[in-house]
Enzyme design. Sequence first.
Site, PDB file in Angstrom:
ATOM      1  CE1 TYR A  94      23.086 -10.846  -3.936  1.00 16.19           C
ATOM      2  CE2 TYR A  94      21.190 -11.267  -2.535  1.00 16.19           C
ATOM      3  CZ  TYR A  94      22.485 -11.553  -2.910  1.00 16.19           C
ATOM      4  OH  TYR A  94      23.180 -12.538  -2.256  1.00 16.19           O
ATOM      5  CG  ASP A 103      26.486  -8.230   6.777  1.00 15.08           C
ATOM      6  OD1 ASP A 103      25.683  -8.383   5.833  1.00 15.08           O
ATOM      7  OD2 ASP A 103      26.943  -9.190   7.434  1.00 15.08           O
ATOM      8  NE  ARG A 104      27.115 -10.820   0.634  1.00  9.14           N
ATOM      9  CZ  ARG A 104      26.549 -11.560  -0.318  1.00  9.14           C
ATOM     10  NH1 ARG A 104      25.355 -12.097  -0.140  1.00  9.14           N
ATOM     11  NH2 ARG A 104      27.185 -11.778  -1.453  1.00  9.14           N
ATOM     12  CB  THR A 125      28.173 -15.815  11.945  1.00  6.91           C
ATOM     13  OG1 THR A 125      28.400 -14.942  13.037  1.00  6.91           O
ATOM     14  CG2 THR A 125      27.315 -16.986  12.357  1.00  6.91           C
TER      15      THR A 125
HETATM   16  N1  LIG Z   1      33.414 -15.130  22.075  1.00  6.71           N
HETATM   17  C1  LIG Z   1      33.162 -15.482  20.818  1.00  6.71           C
HETATM   18  N2  LIG Z   1      31.974 -16.025  20.493  1.00  6.71           N
HETATM   19  C2  LIG Z   1      31.702 -16.387  19.220  1.00  6.71           C
HETATM   20  N3  LIG Z   1      32.572 -16.227  18.203  1.00  6.71           N
HETATM   21  C3  LIG Z   1      33.774 -15.696  18.461  1.00  6.71           C
HETATM   22  C4  LIG Z   1      34.131 -15.277  19.759  1.00  6.71           C
HETATM   23  N4  LIG Z   1      35.374 -14.752  19.693  1.00  6.71           N
HETATM   24  C5  LIG Z   1      35.786 -14.853  18.422  1.00  6.71           C
HETATM   25  N5  LIG Z   1      34.852 -15.431  17.660  1.00  6.71           N
HETATM   26  C6  LIG Z   1      35.022 -15.698  16.249  1.00  6.71           C
HETATM   27  O1  LIG Z   1      34.302 -14.721  15.523  1.00  6.71           O
HETATM   28  C7  LIG Z   1      33.657 -15.334  14.427  1.00  6.71           C
HETATM   29  C8  LIG Z   1      32.435 -14.519  14.115  1.00  6.71           C
HETATM   30  O2  LIG Z   1      32.906 -13.368  13.458  1.00  6.71           O
HETATM   31  P1  LIG Z   1      32.289 -11.923  13.602  1.00  6.71           P
HETATM   32  O3  LIG Z   1      32.748 -11.316  14.857  1.00  6.71           O
HETATM   33  O4  LIG Z   1      32.606 -11.237  12.343  1.00  6.71           O
HETATM   34  O5  LIG Z   1      30.772 -12.305  13.825  1.00  6.71           O
HETATM   35  P2  LIG Z   1      29.490 -11.652  13.265  1.00  6.71           P
HETATM   36  O6  LIG Z   1      29.668 -10.194  13.082  1.00  6.71           O
HETATM   37  O7  LIG Z   1      28.362 -12.123  14.085  1.00  6.71           O
HETATM   38  O8  LIG Z   1      29.429 -12.345  11.861  1.00  6.71           O
HETATM   39  P3  LIG Z   1      28.290 -12.163  10.821  1.00  6.71           P
HETATM   40  O9  LIG Z   1      28.348 -10.737  10.391  1.00  6.71           O
HETATM   41  O10 LIG Z   1      28.664 -13.137   9.755  1.00  6.71           O
HETATM   42  O11 LIG Z   1      27.037 -12.505  11.541  1.00  6.71           O
HETATM   43  C9  LIG Z   1      33.377 -16.780  14.822  1.00  6.71           C
HETATM   44  O12 LIG Z   1      33.491 -17.641  13.726  1.00  6.71           O
HETATM   45  C10 LIG Z   1      34.460 -17.054  15.870  1.00  6.71           C
HETATM   46  O13 LIG Z   1      35.517 -17.851  15.364  1.00  6.71           O
HETATM   47  C1  LIG Z   2      25.223 -13.612   4.789  1.00 14.81           C
HETATM   48  C2  LIG Z   2      25.120 -12.858   6.083  1.00 14.81           C
HETATM   49  C3  LIG Z   2      24.572 -13.768   7.180  1.00 14.81           C
HETATM   50  C4  LIG Z   2      26.530 -12.420   6.482  1.00 14.81           C
HETATM   51  O1  LIG Z   2      26.519 -11.700   7.663  1.00 14.81           O
HETATM   52  C5  LIG Z   2      24.235 -11.585   5.924  1.00 14.81           C
HETATM   53  O2  LIG Z   2      24.787 -10.711   5.019  1.00 14.81           O
HETATM   54  C6  LIG Z   2      22.834 -11.919   5.480  1.00 14.81           C
HETATM   55  O3  LIG Z   2      22.021 -12.358   6.260  1.00 14.81           O
HETATM   56  N1  LIG Z   2      22.544 -11.706   4.176  1.00 14.81           N
HETATM   57  C7  LIG Z   2      21.291 -11.966   3.544  1.00 14.81           C
HETATM   58  C8  LIG Z   2      21.466 -12.888   2.377  1.00 14.81           C
HETATM   59  C9  LIG Z   2      22.302 -12.320   1.240  1.00 14.81           C
HETATM   60  O4  LIG Z   2      23.106 -11.393   1.440  1.00 14.81           O
HETATM   61  O5  LIG Z   2      22.166 -12.817   0.111  1.00 14.81           O
HETATM   62  K   LIG Z   3      30.292  -9.474   9.713  1.00 18.70           K
END
Ligand SMILES: Nc1ncnc2c1ncn2[C@@H]1O[C@H](COP(=O)(O)OP(=O)(O)OP(=O)(O)O)[C@@H](O)[C@H]1O
Ligand SMILES: CC(C)(CO)[C@@H](O)C(=O)NCCC(=O)O
Ligand SMILES: [K+]
Length: 252
Positions: A94, A103-104, A125
């Site tokens: 980037y 996170d990535r 998500t």
């Molecule tokens: N109670 C819950 N509420 C929401 N999502 C849940 C739940 N339990 C399992 N999931 C699953 O977890 C997924 C989200 O994954 P993760 O736990 O990695 O979220 P996250 O860390 O917030 O993701 P990101 O880093 O992309 O924001 C949802 O797509 C869903 O299918």
């Molecule tokens: C793509 C997500 C939402 C995944 O958690 C996060 O890494 C984020 O907000 N990234 C910023 C955009 C990018 O990585 O290009």
């Molecule tokens: K994640």
Amino acid sequence: MGAKSVFATLLLEVGNTAWKVAAYRPHQQPEFLQRGYGFEALKAYLQQQVFADLALASVAASELTDNLRQFAQQQNKKLVIAETQAGFGIAHCYANPSTYGVDRWLTLLAARAAQTNAIIIDAGTAVTLDVMDDQGRHLGGWISPGFKLMQEALLQRSSKLRVATQAPSETLGTSTENAVYLGCQAALRGFVEQALQQSQPKLADTRTVVYLTGGDLDLIPEETFERFVYQVQRRPHLVLEGLSRWFEQRPE
Ligand SMILES: Nc1ncnc2c1ncn2[C@@H]1O[C@H](COP(=O)(O)OP(=O)(O)OP(=O)(O)O)[C@@H](O)[C@H]1O
Ligand SMILES: CC(C)(CO)[C@@H](O)C(=O)NCCC(=O)O
Ligand SMILES: [K+]
């Protein structure tokens, strides 16, 4: 309640949906402790733990980081915040590092330990792809809506759709609920297959490891990888692993 564990450092990942806490262990994999939803639940959880430092990686709104800063100050804890940065044996692609999700970037750091080509898929998500060669060069990636988000988008923009809450036992849906669930799962599997297919010509003919992480990793079955020679590793806590490495290697 039994005796409390005492941790020097807790690792905290805040995603767009869930938060996850692990205990930092010097030169070892972190010990996963807890996953939860919402700031109030997070505060309540942290208040029960005995620890000195908190290492944070967040992709949530900056307001949450501000709240955590305040909380840490009140509780007399040292808060250190991971950000996408240069160094650590990784050249991310980037132009503006602050726009590349931490996170990535942390999953690159975790994958870098093996010094192989890495194809990293985080099914959270959002579903993300990140491709890194065996020299630590980040070649780029993809961002698409996650499994749950796809379904929510369908529900919001239609009046007749419903979603199954359990995995259907059929491959072709014979009800609306099953059709939506299976269609969104197929999109996720298609993302993974395309990721492998399109990454292949970009990577040298050395060992390639595919890392799968995120809350929806179980929706990607082993068959998805049958046509590829890559080694597949399911690492549900890859971001926390990366955060642990960042905490260990960061300049003070
Ligand atoms: N109670 C819950 N509420 C929401 N999502 C849940 C739940 N339990 C399992 N999931 C699953 O977890 C997924 C989200 O994954 P993760 O736990 O990695 O979220 P996250 O860390 O917030 O993701 P990101 O880093 O992309 O924001 C949802 O797509 C869903 O299918
Ligand atoms: C793509 C997500 C939402 C995944 O958690 C996060 O890494 C984020 O907000 N990234 C910023 C955009 C990018 O990585 O290009
Ligand atoms: K994640």
